[in-house]
Every structure is written in C-alpha cells, then in structure tokens.
Design a protein around this motif. Structure first.
Motif, mmCIF file in Angstrom:
data_model
loop_
_atom_site.group_PDB
_atom_site.id
_atom_site.type_symbol
_atom_site.label_atom_id
_atom_site.label_comp_id
_atom_site.label_asym_id
_atom_site.label_seq_id
_atom_site.Cartn_x
_atom_site.Cartn_y
_atom_site.Cartn_z
ATOM 1 N N GLY A 1 -13.401 50.038 31.452
ATOM 2 C CA GLY A 1 -13.901 50.495 30.155
ATOM 3 C C GLY A 1 -14.160 49.350 29.211
ATOM 4 N N ALA A 2 -14.119 49.678 27.922
ATOM 5 C CA ALA A 2 -14.345 48.661 26.892
ATOM 6 C C ALA A 2 -13.195 47.670 26.827
ATOM 7 C CB ALA A 2 -14.524 49.340 25.535
ATOM 8 N N ALA A 3 -11.995 48.139 27.118
ATOM 9 C CA ALA A 3 -10.815 47.271 27.110
ATOM 10 C C ALA A 3 -10.027 47.489 28.393
ATOM 11 C CB ALA A 3 -9.945 47.575 25.899
ATOM 12 N N ALA A 4 -9.377 46.454 28.859
ATOM 13 C CA ALA A 4 -8.554 46.563 30.068
ATOM 14 C C ALA A 4 -7.317 47.401 29.763
ATOM 15 C CB ALA A 4 -8.149 45.181 30.553
ATOM 16 N N THR A 5 -6.816 48.080 30.765
ATOM 17 C CA THR A 5 -5.636 48.933 30.616
ATOM 18 C C THR A 5 -4.441 48.295 31.327
ATOM 19 O OG1 THR A 5 -6.101 50.170 32.633
ATOM 20 C CG2 THR A 5 -7.111 50.988 30.590
ATOM 21 N N PRO A 6 -3.230 48.728 30.984
ATOM 22 C CA PRO A 6 -2.061 48.218 31.698
ATOM 23 C C PRO A 6 -2.128 48.483 33.202
ATOM 24 C CG PRO A 6 -1.355 49.282 29.685
ATOM 25 C CD PRO A 6 -2.827 49.546 29.829
ATOM 26 N N ALA A 7 -2.701 49.607 33.594
ATOM 27 C CA ALA A 7 -2.814 49.919 35.026
ATOM 28 C C ALA A 7 -3.753 48.936 35.725
ATOM 29 C CB ALA A 7 -3.312 51.352 35.213
ATOM 30 N N GLU A 8 -4.860 48.589 35.075
ATOM 31 C CA GLU A 8 -5.784 47.611 35.667
ATOM 32 C C GLU A 8 -5.136 46.228 35.759
ATOM 33 O OE1 GLU A 8 -10.090 49.417 34.231
ATOM 34 O OE2 GLU A 8 -8.959 48.116 32.867
ATOM 35 N N ALA A 9 -4.401 45.859 34.726
ATOM 36 C CA ALA A 9 -3.736 44.554 34.727
ATOM 37 C C ALA A 9 -2.670 44.494 35.821
ATOM 38 C CB ALA A 9 -3.117 44.285 33.358
ATOM 39 N N THR A 10 -1.906 45.545 35.966
ATOM 40 C CA THR A 10 -0.878 45.589 37.006
ATOM 41 C C THR A 10 -1.522 45.576 38.392
ATOM 42 O OG1 THR A 10 0.520 46.837 35.495
ATOM 43 C CG2 THR A 10 1.168 46.837 37.800
ATOM 44 N N GLY A 11 -2.615 46.294 38.539
ATOM 45 C CA GLY A 11 -3.322 46.305 39.823
ATOM 46 C C GLY A 11 -3.859 44.928 40.192
ATOM 47 N N SER B 1 -7.776 31.941 34.593
ATOM 48 C CA SER B 1 -8.686 32.713 35.449
ATOM 49 C C SER B 1 -8.180 34.134 35.660
ATOM 50 C CB SER B 1 -8.900 32.015 36.795
ATOM 51 O OG SER B 1 -7.704 31.948 37.521
ATOM 52 N N GLY B 2 -6.876 34.350 35.600
ATOM 53 C CA GLY B 2 -6.350 35.713 35.692
ATOM 54 C C GLY B 2 -6.806 36.567 34.524
ATOM 55 N N GLY B 3 -6.756 35.992 33.323
ATOM 56 C CA GLY B 3 -7.266 36.705 32.142
ATOM 57 C C GLY B 3 -8.755 36.943 32.232
ATOM 58 N N GLU C 1 -1.188 28.955 45.118
ATOM 59 C CA GLU C 1 -0.656 28.800 43.759
ATOM 60 C C GLU C 1 -1.653 29.263 42.709
ATOM 61 O OE1 GLU C 1 1.108 25.130 42.633
ATOM 62 O OE2 GLU C 1 2.533 25.154 44.290
ATOM 63 N N LEU C 2 -2.921 29.057 42.965
ATOM 64 C CA LEU C 2 -3.945 29.549 42.047
ATOM 65 C C LEU C 2 -3.850 31.072 41.936
ATOM 66 C CD1 LEU C 2 -6.191 28.133 40.437
ATOM 67 C CD2 LEU C 2 -7.757 28.742 42.272
ATOM 68 N N ALA C 3 -3.690 31.749 43.061
ATOM 69 C CA ALA C 3 -3.560 33.213 43.055
ATOM 70 C C ALA C 3 -2.250 33.649 42.397
ATOM 71 C CB ALA C 3 -3.645 33.757 44.477
ATOM 72 N N ILE C 4 -1.175 32.918 42.654
ATOM 73 C CA ILE C 4 0.116 33.272 42.049
ATOM 74 C C ILE C 4 0.030 33.181 40.527
ATOM 75 C CG2 ILE C 4 2.487 32.453 41.708
ATOM 76 C CD1 ILE C 4 2.514 31.792 44.714
ATOM 77 N N PHE C 5 -0.564 32.094 40.031
ATOM 78 C CA PHE C 5 -0.662 31.936 38.580
ATOM 79 C C PHE C 5 -1.713 32.866 37.973
ATOM 80 C CE2 PHE C 5 1.415 27.765 39.354
ATOM 81 C CZ PHE C 5 2.501 27.967 38.522
ATOM 82 N N ALA C 6 -2.686 33.316 38.752
ATOM 83 C CA ALA C 6 -3.706 34.230 38.222
ATOM 84 C C ALA C 6 -3.117 35.593 37.886
ATOM 85 C CB ALA C 6 -4.853 34.372 39.224
ATOM 86 N N LYS C 7 -1.951 35.896 38.374
ATOM 87 C CA LYS C 7 -1.318 37.174 38.051
ATOM 88 C C LYS C 7 -0.571 37.119 36.720
ATOM 89 C CE LYS C 7 3.287 36.664 39.763
ATOM 90 N NZ LYS C 7 3.723 36.206 38.458
ATOM 91 N N GLU C 8 -0.297 35.922 36.215
ATOM 92 C CA GLU C 8 0.526 35.788 35.014
ATOM 93 C C GLU C 8 -0.112 36.396 33.767
ATOM 94 O OE1 GLU C 8 3.720 34.724 34.648
ATOM 95 O OE2 GLU C 8 3.664 34.765 36.837
ATOM 96 N N GLY C 9 -1.366 36.065 33.505
ATOM 97 C CA GLY C 9 -2.032 36.610 32.315
ATOM 98 C C GLY C 9 -2.100 38.128 32.329
ATOM 99 N N PRO C 10 -2.586 38.726 33.424
ATOM 100 C CA PRO C 10 -2.663 40.184 33.455
ATOM 101 C C PRO C 10 -1.301 40.880 33.366
ATOM 102 C CG PRO C 10 -4.129 39.260 35.094
ATOM 103 C CD PRO C 10 -3.337 38.129 34.534
ATOM 104 N N ILE C 11 -0.293 40.356 34.044
ATOM 105 C CA ILE C 11 1.001 41.056 34.018
ATOM 106 C C ILE C 11 1.660 40.928 32.648
ATOM 107 C CG2 ILE C 11 2.605 39.276 34.864
ATOM 108 C CD1 ILE C 11 2.459 42.925 35.999
ATOM 109 N N ASN C 12 1.504 39.770 31.994
ATOM 110 C CA ASN C 12 2.035 39.633 30.637
ATOM 111 C C ASN C 12 1.285 40.527 29.663
ATOM 112 O OD1 ASN C 12 4.085 37.829 31.257
ATOM 113 N ND2 ASN C 12 2.777 36.040 30.938
#
Length: 162
Positions: free
Chosen positions: A23-33, A12-14, A66-77
């Motif tokens: 935009g058309a693709a996610a950016t590192p700044a959006e993923a970190t945010g 769900s994080g992804g 825990e759902l929120a904690i794991f939702a950060k994994e995809g974007p941060i990786n």
C-alpha cells in the motif's frame, strides 16, 4: 566486511521494505515478512561459507550472508516501533536490545565453545600465553608446554657507567 555490510545492509533493508510494500505505507506484517525472508536467505549462505575450500569463496559467501542478515534490521525495528505507542518506543527498543543480548550474545560463546570442544579434533594444536613460545623439545605426543623466552645476561648488561 561486517562494518560495511552493517551500514549497507541496514539501509538496503529499509529500501527493500519501501520498494515492496503493498500500500501507501509498509505494514508491520510486511516488515516482519521481509525480515524472515532475509534470515532465510542468510542461513544457507552462512552455512555454505564455512564449507567452501577457497578463501575468496568464503569471503564472498560471508559478505552476502552478512548483507542479508543486516538487511533484516531496518524492517524488524520498524515493525517493532509501529507495534507500540509513542510513549513505549524507547522501552521497546531497550527491551529488544536486552533480549537480543540475553539470548544471543551472552550464551553463544559458551555454547559454541562446548560444541567445538565436544566435536572438534584438536590433536597437535595448543596455545601459549602471550610472551611464551612453544617448547619444541616437549611437543612429542600430547604433552605440550610453553617456555618463557630466555634472557641472556651478558657482561655488557651488568656493567654500566654512571
């Protein structure tokens, strides 16, 4: 709860990152945010889980935290992998895991143990080794002890036929 939220939360994080990209693709700044937002959501929920008096409420708060904690994994990786060149991606993942364990998994048990020992009230609680039982005779005051179970040696145990 942890296994299920790990699978669903990471996916769900992804999905959230793809849903809310500008935009058309996610950016590192959006993923970190997004990762920061998920951590900000999980922190109070984790704290509240240990303050409620109901077992059901505890598990509900724990589940959502825990759902929120794991939702950060995809974007941060994703942000980490987008930030390095192709030849450094394996090293970036390995270094990320090393740092997570070095500063998270390894020091947290002794730190939490120290905090519990210095703040918790353990009056009347003690633990026996496996196979031992609390000795009810010596549990007065703070002098607790454990005893091994007694083995009754009877005539039947000593006499056997060949």
């Amino acid at each position: 709860i942890t296994a299920f939220t790990g699978l669903v939360g990471t996916a769900s994080g992804g999905w959230l990152l793809e849903k809310f990209k500008a935009g058309a693709a996610a950016t590192p700044a959006e993923a970190t945010g997004l990762s920061a937002i998920m951590m900000a959501v999980s922190l109070p929920l984790s704290f509240i889980a240990f303050l409620v008096n109901s077992k059901t409420a505890f598990f509900i708060f724990l589940f959502v935290a825990e759902l929120a904690i794991f939702a950060k994994e995809g974007p941060i990786n994703s942000a980490m992998l987008w930030s390095v060149g192709e030849d450094l991606k394996p090293h970036a993942m390995a270094f990320s895991m090393l740092i997570a364990h070095l500063f998270g998994d390894i020091p947290s048990p002794p730190i939490l143990g120290f905090l519990l020992d210095s703040t918790a009230e353990y009056a009347g609680t003690f633990m026996c080794k496996p196979g031992m039982t609390p000795d009810p005779v010596s549990t007065s005051g703070n002098n607790h002890s454990c005893t091994a179970p007694r083995i009754q040696i009877t005539r039947q145990l000593l006499c056997f036929r060949i």
